[in-house]
Structures are given as structure tokens and as C-alpha cells.
Scaffold this motif. Structure first.
Motif, PDB file in Angstrom:
ATOM      1  N   MET A 188       2.078   5.102  27.325  1.00  0.00           N
ATOM      2  CA  MET A 188       2.064   3.949  26.440  1.00  0.00           C
ATOM      3  C   MET A 188       0.677   3.854  25.827  1.00  0.00           C
ATOM      4  SD  MET A 188       4.958   2.507  26.446  1.00  0.00           S
ATOM      5  CE  MET A 188       4.811   0.835  26.032  1.00  0.00           C
ATOM      6  N   PRO A 189       0.565   3.604  24.595  1.00  0.00           N
ATOM      7  CA  PRO A 189      -0.755   3.476  23.950  1.00  0.00           C
ATOM      8  C   PRO A 189      -1.492   2.271  24.527  1.00  0.00           C
ATOM      9  CG  PRO A 189       1.059   3.231  22.358  1.00  0.00           C
ATOM     10  CD  PRO A 189       1.670   3.489  23.668  1.00  0.00           C
ATOM     11  N   ARG A 190      -2.752   2.528  24.794  1.00  0.00           N
ATOM     12  CA  ARG A 190      -3.532   1.441  25.377  1.00  0.00           C
ATOM     13  C   ARG A 190      -3.916   0.474  24.301  1.00  0.00           C
ATOM     14  NH1 ARG A 190      -8.611   2.790  28.157  1.00  0.00           N
ATOM     15  NH2 ARG A 190      -8.729   4.529  26.708  1.00  0.00           N
ATOM     16  N   LEU A 191      -3.932  -0.789  24.787  1.00  0.00           N
ATOM     17  CA  LEU A 191      -4.263  -1.811  23.812  1.00  0.00           C
ATOM     18  C   LEU A 191      -5.779  -1.875  23.694  1.00  0.00           C
ATOM     19  CD1 LEU A 191      -1.790  -4.328  25.338  1.00  0.00           C
ATOM     20  CD2 LEU A 191      -1.708  -3.577  22.947  1.00  0.00           C
ATOM     21  N   LYS A 192      -6.273  -1.362  22.626  1.00  0.00           N
ATOM     22  CA  LYS A 192      -7.718  -1.376  22.474  1.00  0.00           C
ATOM     23  C   LYS A 192      -8.053  -1.582  21.015  1.00  0.00           C
ATOM     24  CE  LYS A 192     -11.762   1.427  23.724  1.00  0.00           C
ATOM     25  NZ  LYS A 192     -12.271   2.728  24.083  1.00  0.00           N
ATOM     26  N   PRO A 193      -8.455  -2.691  20.680  1.00  0.00           N
ATOM     27  CA  PRO A 193      -8.775  -2.909  19.262  1.00  0.00           C
ATOM     28  C   PRO A 193     -10.073  -2.158  18.879  1.00  0.00           C
ATOM     29  CG  PRO A 193      -9.284  -4.878  20.543  1.00  0.00           C
ATOM     30  CD  PRO A 193      -8.619  -3.931  21.459  1.00  0.00           C
ATOM     31  N   GLY A 194     -10.116  -1.673  17.726  1.00  0.00           N
ATOM     32  CA  GLY A 194     -11.300  -0.956  17.258  1.00  0.00           C
ATOM     33  C   GLY A 194     -11.178   0.554  17.414  1.00  0.00           C
ATOM     34  N   ALA A 195     -10.343   0.986  18.231  1.00  0.00           N
ATOM     35  CA  ALA A 195     -10.185   2.435  18.417  1.00  0.00           C
ATOM     36  C   ALA A 195      -9.127   2.945  17.449  1.00  0.00           C
ATOM     37  CB  ALA A 195      -9.771   2.722  19.856  1.00  0.00           C
ATOM     38  N   ARG A 196      -9.464   4.027  16.907  1.00  0.00           N
ATOM     39  CA  ARG A 196      -8.522   4.521  15.913  1.00  0.00           C
ATOM     40  C   ARG A 196      -8.139   5.950  16.238  1.00  0.00           C
ATOM     41  NH1 ARG A 196      -7.959   4.655   9.753  1.00  0.00           N
ATOM     42  NH2 ARG A 196      -6.648   6.505   9.676  1.00  0.00           N
ATOM     43  N   ALA A 197      -6.897   6.251  16.241  1.00  0.00           N
ATOM     44  CA  ALA A 197      -6.382   7.625  16.379  1.00  0.00           C
ATOM     45  C   ALA A 197      -5.013   7.660  15.764  1.00  0.00           C
ATOM     46  CB  ALA A 197      -6.304   8.023  17.862  1.00  0.00           C
ATOM     47  N   ARG A 198      -4.834   8.699  15.105  1.00  0.00           N
ATOM     48  CA  ARG A 198      -3.516   8.832  14.486  1.00  0.00           C
ATOM     49  C   ARG A 198      -2.576   9.261  15.578  1.00  0.00           C
ATOM     50  NH1 ARG A 198      -1.747   7.869   9.850  1.00  0.00           N
ATOM     51  NH2 ARG A 198      -3.863   7.816   9.049  1.00  0.00           N
ATOM     52  N   SER A 199      -1.669   8.340  15.822  1.00  0.00           N
ATOM     53  CA  SER A 199      -0.763   8.641  16.932  1.00  0.00           C
ATOM     54  C   SER A 199       0.360   9.495  16.445  1.00  0.00           C
ATOM     55  CB  SER A 199      -0.231   7.323  17.502  1.00  0.00           C
ATOM     56  OG  SER A 199       0.590   6.713  16.535  1.00  0.00           O
ATOM     57  N   SER A 200       0.823  10.266  17.316  1.00  0.00           N
ATOM     58  CA  SER A 200       1.986  11.063  16.951  1.00  0.00           C
ATOM     59  C   SER A 200       3.209  10.188  16.923  1.00  0.00           C
ATOM     60  CB  SER A 200       2.164  12.211  17.952  1.00  0.00           C
ATOM     61  OG  SER A 200       2.400  11.646  19.230  1.00  0.00           O
ATOM     62  N   SER A 201       4.025  10.618  16.147  1.00  0.00           N
ATOM     63  CA  SER A 201       5.210   9.753  16.024  1.00  0.00           C
ATOM     64  C   SER A 201       5.959   9.681  17.331  1.00  0.00           C
ATOM     65  CB  SER A 201       6.099  10.290  14.886  1.00  0.00           C
ATOM     66  OG  SER A 201       6.465  11.632  15.161  1.00  0.00           O
ATOM     67  N   ALA A 202       5.827  10.757  18.099  1.00  0.00           N
ATOM     68  CA  ALA A 202       6.577  10.722  19.373  1.00  0.00           C
ATOM     69  C   ALA A 202       6.064   9.617  20.286  1.00  0.00           C
ATOM     70  CB  ALA A 202       6.461  12.091  20.041  1.00  0.00           C
ATOM     71  N   SER A 203       4.729   9.548  20.365  1.00  0.00           N
ATOM     72  CA  SER A 203       4.205   8.562  21.310  1.00  0.00           C
ATOM     73  C   SER A 203       4.533   7.148  20.895  1.00  0.00           C
ATOM     74  CB  SER A 203       2.682   8.736  21.427  1.00  0.00           C
ATOM     75  OG  SER A 203       2.095   8.472  20.167  1.00  0.00           O
ATOM     76  N   ASP A 248     -21.173   7.970  19.202  1.00  0.00           N
ATOM     77  CA  ASP A 248     -20.019   8.476  18.460  1.00  0.00           C
ATOM     78  C   ASP A 248     -18.990   7.402  18.261  1.00  0.00           C
ATOM     79  OD1 ASP A 248     -20.139  11.832  19.927  1.00  0.00           O
ATOM     80  OD2 ASP A 248     -21.030  10.980  18.041  1.00  0.00           O
ATOM     81  N   ALA A 249     -18.854   6.639  19.309  1.00  0.00           N
ATOM     82  CA  ALA A 249     -17.865   5.552  19.187  1.00  0.00           C
ATOM     83  C   ALA A 249     -18.278   4.578  18.097  1.00  0.00           C
ATOM     84  CB  ALA A 249     -17.723   4.853  20.539  1.00  0.00           C
ATOM     85  N   LEU A 250     -19.574   4.296  18.044  1.00  0.00           N
ATOM     86  CA  LEU A 250     -20.042   3.362  17.047  1.00  0.00           C
ATOM     87  C   LEU A 250     -19.881   3.912  15.637  1.00  0.00           C
ATOM     88  CD1 LEU A 250     -21.525   0.675  16.442  1.00  0.00           C
ATOM     89  CD2 LEU A 250     -23.668   1.946  16.667  1.00  0.00           C
ATOM     90  N   LYS A 299     -17.485   2.544  12.443  1.00  0.00           N
ATOM     91  CA  LYS A 299     -17.926   2.212  11.102  1.00  0.00           C
ATOM     92  C   LYS A 299     -17.274   3.083  10.052  1.00  0.00           C
ATOM     93  CE  LYS A 299     -20.739  -0.931  12.442  1.00  0.00           C
ATOM     94  NZ  LYS A 299     -20.172  -2.234  12.531  1.00  0.00           N
ATOM     95  N   ASP A 300     -17.056   4.264  10.380  1.00  0.00           N
ATOM     96  CA  ASP A 300     -16.571   5.164   9.340  1.00  0.00           C
ATOM     97  C   ASP A 300     -15.074   5.155   9.228  1.00  0.00           C
ATOM     98  OD1 ASP A 300     -19.122   7.653  10.133  1.00  0.00           O
ATOM     99  OD2 ASP A 300     -19.133   5.836   8.849  1.00  0.00           O
ATOM    100  N   ASN A 301     -14.475   5.185  10.338  1.00  0.00           N
ATOM    101  CA  ASN A 301     -13.019   5.345  10.351  1.00  0.00           C
ATOM    102  C   ASN A 301     -12.377   3.955  10.195  1.00  0.00           C
ATOM    103  OD1 ASN A 301     -10.422   6.156  10.696  1.00  0.00           O
ATOM    104  ND2 ASN A 301     -10.703   6.930  12.775  1.00  0.00           N
ATOM    105  N   PRO A 302     -11.629   3.764   9.138  1.00  0.00           N
ATOM    106  CA  PRO A 302     -10.997   2.443   8.978  1.00  0.00           C
ATOM    107  C   PRO A 302      -9.940   2.177  10.025  1.00  0.00           C
ATOM    108  CG  PRO A 302     -10.292   3.951   7.247  1.00  0.00           C
ATOM    109  CD  PRO A 302     -11.351   4.712   7.991  1.00  0.00           C
TER     110      PRO A 302
END
Lengths: 301, 708
Positions: free
Chosen positions: B1-16, B115-117, B121-124
């Protein structure tokens, strides 16, 4: 002087005796006597004062009236003080009447009238068979037939020669007749006054001899004038028919039978006629009737 | 299950993002609160992502159809197959685990903060990118995911398509209609609880013993200062000690003085009285010496009775009402206030030799007629007592009555009724109408005789009834000389004659007539006819008396037990008055017409108020013997007289009020006692004077009196 010891519970009174009898005088002294004495006891006291062997019965008058109760009760009734002297007049006591003679009439006697002024020795008795019997003392002297029907009431007026008698008759007429009393009594002609519709019960003659009144079961009082023919003497041949007269006027107002009539004494009631019935007593001065008293005149045996 | 974490961005696969998720009806993207600026920029990208999502979603419905792959979808399976091995075992290694093929999963994700920071900033999409360190990948949450997360946070069902109506209503107790199990509910659920009963029983017994007290009432917050003080206690009944036993006296001695011994009479008397009433419990006996004295056999019994007195017999003071009995009597007015009434004899009419059966007074009150068993009728003057007429008949004269309008009489001598004119009016003037009318009234009319069938046949039931004939009195008979002009022969002795107030009708009562219709006959004088209106009396009882009503056309007939009121015009019965009396002797009506009084042979005088029902208003019993006659005063005096066989007449003041609220006041005022009893009869008849408070009485001793 003769002071009786008072009984327990009785008071005492001061009396003084006097009399008009000339032969029986007592000293007028004040005596103290028990107040429960009545006529007999007081008579005993007076007899003792007189000192007689045979006691005489006396009767006592106070202020002109007979003493009929004890002295104490008289004082209480009149609110007199027992300290004040009570003047008692004594007179000879009347004995019980004794029957001396009996005259048996054939019919019931309805009324008796005295033909002379009191004391009168002549009496007239009306009977239910229409006759009138004259008595001198105890003896019957004359019988006159006034009517064929019964006579119920009678009234008489003494005159110079005898008396005028009127009698109420059951056929509604008032019979009038004059009588001469004396050694040879005689009666005059009988006249009748008509006017009443029913049987009459009572009648009266005025003192002056001018008016006659009668009342009865028609509940009215009729008044007639006295005319010379009313009390006429016996005419020799009886040529004239018996006199008939009509009423002068009639007074109505009674609701029941009129049983008593009286003209009253001239000094006291100059113009009035008193009539009594089984319902009312009314006094009518001079033709104006005014019912003054409502009094039941009850029949007593 | 995707973790609930605001601010983190990753393109999730459609499967997940398709992990065990019900199909979304509509995927509306609601951004996480707090990041509203990013919302607008994402709109196009969201739509693309949504499209991707939906395409992939259409391919398979994972989670909805059970094809056995729901637990383990190959896309959603974790990449790292290390299982429960903690990741920190691999902290020093360069790999974090192994995938399904057995290959090492190298660390690719950067863990540095810088890197996280920079990413943020960069990744919308950084805010919705989740770094999955175990599987070394980045998952970007889709709009659908975000929507689900939002709904979960708001405690809603994650999927809009969820049917929020519960299939099982957990919270609605009324929906629980099905049993939860197959088993029957236990019986104790339907019975009162056994354990509670035991607890309650225990509590009750403790309460009874007093070990537990019921809770005291709470103290009132407010109370009435001026309420009554404590109620006065009633005193307990005083403890009454047993009566003291009498001390032994001389009679109890073994050697009493001789006067204490009973004589034979006293002994008998002692034996006859009851035990409770005896003064001594034993017979006194004399013994020579103490050793001769036997044992007292009643000793035990006496002690037993005393013991009962001491401890078993309840004693109480008798409460006596201190009510003066005089105050309970009704307050009647003093007779002195109720005068006038007759009190003494005023006139006595002497002349009759036999019993005087009946007395009647004329309407004007002048004459009195008396009918006697010595076969004479005498007429007297009321005021004087003088006998005016004496008429001899051939048999005992039983009843007499004066006509109210004319001066004539109706007389009955056993079975004959005569109308007679006593010629009392003496009128010289022709304007008197009375005598002319009387004699013309009494002329016999021949016309009636010609039709013998006229009257009598009309009553069909009077088959045995003797006919009633009117006749002229023979001119040569002694009665004619006395004045009788008409006679009627009836059936049975006539006991009573009553005239109607208009003077035309005379009612005759003969109780002993054999035919019922002949018991009460009404004779009409003008028409010289007789009417028998009571052919059949209900109840079949004898007629004892009758009376005319003073104002209405009513006729009262008294039979032995009741009084019936008939309307003669309508020919119908109006009322029946029932009394408790067994044998009525006479009936009378009050002048107002509303009250009826009846005298009876069983000593009673019964009063009815006709406004009430047929039960009597009052029943009076003032006599010891039969009441022969009761009459009201016909005029204005409120008087009632009742004469009886004990030779007394009781006079009652009977005031009748005209307002309907007050009932009549009846006060006995006088008893007249001068008559004497003769052969068991006392006063047979009484009559009031028409307008005076005087009473005429006729006695069986042959005397008639006027009381005034």
C-alpha cells in the motif's frame, strides 16, 4: 294593729279599709297584712275588725275595680310599692244566684231583653215559635205572637209608658211592638220592617228611639227609621193592615253572618253602629264604614 | 500500500495504485488540504493520469472478482522477497534484498536529506511521491489514491461506490429480527430472573429485620414554615384493668350465720337465674367444723374464668354519645302559634238515641244534618244546637250530604237514596230563587220511566247488576211530608254520599253491593239519571270511598288498598296512588287540589302529594285504633282532622305552600277526647265548618259536637 306574721315566702303590704256602708264602719288605720291574702282572707280581717259574731262575706274594690287576685299579685301587676298604703273599699259580697222559679216555655228561648232601665223587673223573652213572653220577676205575665216564624234576637228601649221591643225574625223581617208594663201589661200592634233577604240574627234600637237596625244571614245590616206607626198602640178594630216598612239603607261589608249589633252610648259614640259577625267586628260611624278592628267574635258555649 | 507521505513524489505504477481497491465510480481528484496551489496546475496531468488509470482499470477488475489472484497480484507483489527479515540487517550492505528471480536489489534510492529537499523543490509531484526503501522504488500517488486517502481521513468509505447502507444494521436494534444463532433462546429469558428474586428476597428479609432501612426521603429544598405542627396523636385506648374480684364475705364462710343461708324460695330463685346474673357463685352452706368442708368443685373453673378476664377478654370503654336525645327530634312549631284550631266543645247536639253514622254541614254553615242508626235524620241549627227537623225513615240512616248549591239534602237509608228538601228557607219575598229552584229540581220527571232500557243495558258486564231506579216518593208516606221528593233504589247499603261542588252530581258508595259496577254510582240530579262509570275495577277490590276533585273534572275512587284518580271527561284513569295501608276507609282532597289524604282501618293516615309519584309523601300514625274519617278544611284554614275508633279526633295543622320547593308542613296540634267508645266504635264521622275553624264530630255514643 292586727299584724299577722307573714308566711315564709310571702311579703307584706300596707292597707287601709273604708266603706260606704253606713252600718259597718271600721277605723281607717293602716294595717300590715301578708300580701298573699285574697278576698276571703281580707273578709276575715274586716270581720275581725268589726268584731261580729256572724261573719259577713265582703268583696273588695281597689280604685273602683274588684280585687280578684291576691294583694301581692295586684301590687306586682300594677307596679305599686308595698310600702305605700293601699286603700281597699269593702262592699257586701254577692252570693251565688239561687233558682227561685222555673218557667217552662214550649219552644227554645232565643233571647232575653230587659224592658226597663237596670235594675229592671220586667223582662221579655223571645221564642223560636215567634212569640214573646213578658215576665215580671219570676212570673210570666203575657204572651204575644209576633210572627209565625222563629224570633232569634231582641232589643228593647224603655219608654215613658213601657218599652219598645224589636225582635229579629227568621223570615227576614224585623218585628216591632210596644209594650206597657204595669199592673195590666198589654202589647201594641205588631209592625214589621222588611228589607233583609235572609233570616235575621240580631237587632238594636238607638237610644233616642229613632233608628232600628238588624242584621243576619244575608251578611248585611239594615237600618230603618222609627215612624209613629212602628210602635203604635193596639187599634180597636184593626182596620189598618199591619204596618210594613222598607229599610232606610243597608250596610254591606261583612263576610259572615252578623250576630251582634249595638248603637252605642250617645255620649261616646254619637253616630255609630257597632256590628259583630263571625268574622269581624267593625264600627261604622255615621254611615261611613271603616273596619277598625279585626277581631274574631268566636262562638262560646 | 502506498505510504501516506505528503511531499514525496513518485510516479506510481498503475499496478500499485490498483491494490485491493473497489472500482471507483468517479474519480474526482480532491487535493490534500494544505496544498491548494498545486491543485490547479495538476489538472491536465491529472486527467492524463486518470485516463491511464482508467484504461488499466478496465482491463481487469482486481478486487471485485475472485479469480484466485486477489491475494497476490503480480504487480502488487512486493519486489523485495525477504519477508519479515528486518531491513537493518542490510544496513551495511549495498543491496536491500532479493527480488523473485533471486537478483539483488541494489540501493538506488537516495536517502540524503539534501536530495529530498531538492526533490521537493524541483519535482512538482514530490508531495505525493513515496519512497519505498524496501522495494527501492518511488510511488506516485494518483488522484484516485489521493481521493481514497482523503475519504479515509474523513472517516468515509474509501470508495464512492460503496453502498453505505449497511447490509447488516449493527446499530438499529429494531432490525434485529433474526436470531443470531440456531439455538432456541433459553427459558430464563422469558421468566423473571431467578437470581434477582433471590437478591430481592434477601433484601426484603433484611428490611424486615430492620438491618436495612429504606432510604430516607431527601431533605426538601424548600419547606413551608407555617405548615401544621405534628398531628395530635390520638390517645391509645386506656388500659382497663380487670374488675377486681369481690373479697369473700360472710356467705363464703364455712360456718356462716344462719341468715346467710338460702331459704327454699331463695334457693329456687338462685337456681333459676342465669349464672352471669347470680350475685353468689355458690350456695352458702353451713358446716360444723373446718374438716367437714369438702373441696370446692368450681375452683378450677373460677380461676379459668378469672384468667380469661385478665388476659383474654378485650375491654374497652363504652363510648356513649353525649347527645341530648331531645335535640334529635325535629323542631316543630308550638301549637300555640298555629291557632286557630278547635280545642273544646262549644255546642252539643243532643237528641239521637243510636249511633250517629254521619254528619254533614250545610254550605253556609247554618245547619247541620246528622244521620243515625236510630232511623232518624235530624237537622240542627249550628249556632244554638236547637233541633230544627227530625225525619224518620224505615231503616237506619247511613249517610247524609248537603247539596253545595241548593238547600237540599241527599240521604241514604240502607239501600235507598233520598233527595229531600227540608223547607228551611222561609222567604216571603218572591225574589228568593232558592226555594223555587229546589222544589223544581225535585220534581220527578216521568219521561225517564218510559224507557226502562235506557241506562242499565249499556253496561254489558253488569249481567247480575241490579238496576238503579229513580222514583218519586209517595205523597202519602211520612218521608214525603218531611220533604223527600225523589228516591233511588240501589243495591247494597250506601255508606257515603258526596256531592260535586256544582250541585248536580251526587256520588254514592256502597261497598257491599254484589256487583262491582254498583259499588260506586254517580247520580245526576238534573237529568235524574244514574251513571255507573266503574263497571270493572282493576284489581277487583271493593270501593270504600270516593271524592270529587275541587277544581278539575277528576273523581277519586278509593278501593281497599289504593286510590285511583279518574278523569270523567276523558273517561280514563289518570293516576293510581298506592299506599301501604291494607284497608282504606275514607279519602279527602285538599282545596287546592294537589294533595290527597286517606284514612285507613290500620290506624294510618296517609298523605300523597299529587305532584310526586304514586308513593305517599307521609304516613302518619297518631291513633291506636282504626281511622274512620279524615277531612281537610274546605276553606282557608290549614287544618286536617282524623277521627278514629278510639273515640278521639286528632287535629293536625297541615300547611301547604304554594311554591313548589317547600313540602307541606304537618304538625299535630290537638287531640279531642270527649267522645266515648260504644260497642267498639268511637267517632264515626267528622266534618269541618265551611268557613270557620270549627269541627263537627259524630260519635257512636249518639252525640254530635261542635268543637271550636
Amino acid at each position: 294593729m292586727a299584724a299577722h306574721s307573714g308566711k315564709p315566702g310571702g311579703g307584706e303590704a300596707l292597707v287601709a279599709f273604708f266603706t260606704k256602708l253606713p252600718s259597718l264602719q271600721v277605723p281607717e288605720e293602716e294595717l300590715v297584712i301578708p300580701s298573699d291574702l285574697e278576698r276571703y282572707g281580707l273578709s276575715e280581717v274586716v270581720n275581725r275588725l268589726l268584731g261580729r259574731d256572724q261573719p259577713i262575706p265582703f268583696d273588695f274594690l281597689v280604685e273602683g275595680e274588684f280585687l280578684r287576685s291576691s294583694i301581692g299579685r295586684y301590687l306586682e301587676a300594677h307596679k305599686l310599692s308595698s310600702e305605700k298604703v293601699l286603700r281597699l273599699e269593702f262592699v257586701l259580697a254577692l252570693r251565688e244566684p239561687e233558682q227561685s222559679a222555673v218557667d217552662e216555655a214550649p219552644e227554645w228561648i232565643s233571647s232575653v231583653a230587659a224592658l226597663e232601665a237596670f235594675p229592671s223587673t220586667w223582662f221579655a223573652a223571645t221564642l223560636y215559635d215567634g212569640t214573646v213572653r213578658l215576665y215580671e220577676g219570676a212570673q210570666m205575665k203575657l204572651t204575644t205572637r209576633l210572627s209565625d216564624h222563629g224570633l232569634t234576637g231582641a232589643a228593647a228601649l224603655p219608654t215613658s209608658r213601657g218599652s219598645h221591643l224589636v225582635a229579629a225574625c227568621q223570615d227576614g223581617t224585623l218585628k216591632a211592638c210596644g209594650f206597657q208594663c204595669g199592673s195590666g201589661p198589654s202589647s201594641g200592634a205588631v209592625s214589621s220592617q222588611a228589607g233583609a233577604k235572609k233570616a235575621l240574627q240580631a237587632c238594636a234600637i238607638h237610644e233616642d228611639g229613632t233608628l232600628l237596625a238588624a242584621g243576619g244571614w244575608s251578611m248585611e245590616v239594615c237600618v230603618w227609621n222609627v215612624e209613629p206607626e212602628t210602635f203604635a198602640d193596639e187599634t180597636a178594630g184593626k182596620r189598618k193592615a199591619p204596618h210594613q216598612a222598607e229599610a232606610k239603607f243597608t250596610l254591606a261589608g261583612h263576610s259572615q253572618v252578623v250576630t251582634a249589633l249595638s248603637f252605642g252610648k250617645k255620649e261616646q259614640f254619637p253616630f255609630s253602629l257597632l256590628s259583630g259577625s263571625w268574622a269581624r267586628l267593625s264600627r261604622r260611624p255615621d254611615r261611613v264604614s271603616s273596619n277598625s278592628n279585626d277581631e274574631i267574635v268566636s262562638l262560646s258555649g | 500500500m502506498p505510504r501516506l507521505k505528503p511531499g514525496a513524489r513518485a510516479r506510481s505504477s498503475s499496478a500499485s495504485s490498483r491494490l485491493k481497491r473497489p472500482r471507483l465510480a468517479s474519480s474526482s481528484s480532491v487535493p490534500v488540504p494544505g496544498d491548494e496551489s498545486a491543485k490547479k496546475e495538476k489538472s491536465v496531468e491529472e486527467m492524463i493520469e486518470d485516463e491511464d488509470l482508467e484504461d488499466t482499470d478496465e482491463d481487469s477488475d482486481h478486487g471485485l472478482v475472485d479469480d484466485g489472484s486477489s491475494d497476490d497480484s503480480e504487480d502488487d507483489a512486493p519486489r523485495n522477497r525477504i519477508g519479515n527479515v528486518p531491513l537493518e540487517w542490510y544496513k551495511d550492505e549495498d543491496h536491500v534484498g532479493y527480488d523473485i528471480a533471486g537478483e539483488k536489489i541494489m540501493r538506488t534510492l537516495s536517502t540524503s536529506e539534501i536530495d529530498a529537499l531538492l526533490e521537493s523543490k524541483d519535482n512538482p509531484d514530490a508531495w505525493r511521491t513515496i519512497k519505498d526503501h524496501k522495494n527501492q522504488r518511488e510511488v506516485v500517488l494518483t488522484e484516485t489514491d489521493l481521493e481514497v486517502i482523503r475519504r479515509i481521513r474523513e472517516r468515509m468509505y474509501p470508495s464512492l461506490a460503496t453502498d453505505t447502507t449497511e447490509m447488516v444494521e449493527f446499530e438499529n436494534p429494531e432490525a434485529r429480527i433474526h436470531p443470531e444463532g440456531k439455538a432456541h433462546p433459553p427459558k430464563s429469558r422469558f421468566l423473571p430472573s431467578k437470581w434477582e428474586r433471590m437478591k430481592v428476597k434477601r433484601l426484603v428479609s433484611l428490611l424486615r429485620q430492620g438491618k436495612i432501612r429504606p432510604p430516607p426521603p431527601p431533605a426538601p429544598e424548600v419547606w413551608d414554615l407555617w405548615a401544621d405542627e405534628a398531628q395530635l396523636r390520638r390517645k391509645a385506648p386506656t388500659a382497663l384493668p380487670a374488675p377486681k374480684m369481690a373479697l369473700p364475705g360472710h356467705a363464703e364462710s364455712y360456718n356462716p350465720p344462719s341468715e346467710y343461708l338460702f331459704t327454699e324460695e331463695e334457693k329456687k330463685e338462685w337456681e333459676e337465674t342465669f349464672e352471669e346474673d347470680r350475685t353468689l357463685n355458690h350456695l352458702p352452706q353451713k358446716f360444723e367444723s373446718l374438716r367437714h368442708v369438702p373441696g370446692y368443685k368450681d375452683f378450677t373453673l373460677e380461676r379459668f374464668k378469672r384468667c380469661l378476664d385478665l388476659y383474654l377478654v378485650p375491654r374497652a370503654l363504652k363510648q356513649r354519645m353525649n347527645v341530648d336525645p331531645e335535640s334529635l327530634l325535629p323542631k316543630l312549631p308550638n301549637p300555640k302559634d298555629l291557632r286557630p284550631f278547635p280545642t273544646h266543645i262549644a255546642v252539643s247536639y243532643e237528641g239521637h238515641e243510636g249511633m250517629i253514622r254521619s254528619v254533614a254541614v250545610e254550605a253556609t254553615g247554618r245547619y247541620l244534618a246528622t244521620a243515625s242508626s236510630d232511623e232518624t235524620l235530624r237537622i240542627w241549627e249550628v249556632a244554638t244546637g236547637r233541633p230544627v227537623r227530625s225525619i224518620k225513615f224505615s231503616s237506619a240512616v247511613t249517610a247524609v250530604a248537603w247539596n253545595p248549591q241548593h238547600l237540599m239534602l241527599s240521604v241514604s237509608a240502607e239501600e235507598n237514596v233520598f233527595f229531600l228538601d227540608p223547607q228551611l228557607e222561609i222567604q216571603a219575598a218572591p225574589d228568593g230563587e232558592a226555594p223555587v229552584a229546589v222544589s223544581s229540581l225535585l220534581e220527578f220527571k216521568e219521561a225517564n220511566v218510559a224507557k226502562p232500557e235506557g241506562e242499565e243495558v249499556e253496561e254489558p258486564t253488569a249481567a247480575k247488576a241490579k238496576a238503579v231506579h229513580w222514583r218519586a216518593v209517595q205523597p202519602d208516606s211520612p218521608q214525603h211530608a218531611a220533604g223527600c221528593r225523589l228516591s233511588i233504589a240501589t243495591d247494597g247499603d250506601v255508606q257515603l254520599l258526596v256531592w260535586h261542588h256544582k250541585g248536580n252530581y251526587c256520588a254514592a258508595v256502597s261497598p257491599k253491593a254484589r256487583a262491582t259496577s254498583n259499588q260506586c254510582i254517580i247520580h245526576a240530579l238534573n237529568q235524574q239519571k244514574s251513571m255507573r262509570p266503574f263497571a270493572r275495577l282493576r284489581g277487583g277490590q271493593q270501593v270504600q270511598s270516593c271524592a270529587f276533585h275541587p277544581s278539575k273534572p277528576h273523581f277519586l275512587v278509593a278501593t281497599m288498598r289504593s286510590v285511583r284518580i279518574y278523569d270523567l271527561q276523558k273517561q280514563a284513569q289518570v293516576k293510581q296512588l298506592i299506599s301501604g295501608a291494607k284497608w282504606i276507609s275514607s279519602v279527602t282532597v285538599h282545596p287546592t287540589g294537589d294533595h290527597v289524604v286517606v284514612g285507613s282501618y290500620d290506624r294510618r293516615v296517609v298523605w300523597w302529594d299529587l305532584d310526586f309519584a304514586s308513593k305517599p309523601y307521609k304516613t302518619l300514625q297518631y291513633h291506636d285504633k282504626a281511622v274512620r274519617c279524615a277531612t281537610f278544611h274546605p276553606g282557608k284554614f290549614p287544618l286536617l282532622a282524623a277521627c278514629s275508633d278510639d273515640a278521639t279526633v286528632s287535629i293536625l295543622h297541615a300547611k301547604v305552600f304554594s311554591d313548589l320547593m317547600q313540602s307541606p308542613m304537618i304538625v299535630p296540634v290537638k287531640r279531642l277526647r270527649d267522645h266515648m267508645v260504644n260497642q267498639g266504635f268511637g267517632v264515626l264521622s267528622c266534618a269541618w265548618h265551611p268557613h270557620q275553624p270549627w269541627l263537627f264530630t259524630a260519635g257512636a255514643d249518639g252525640r254530635a259536637y261542635l268543637w271550636a
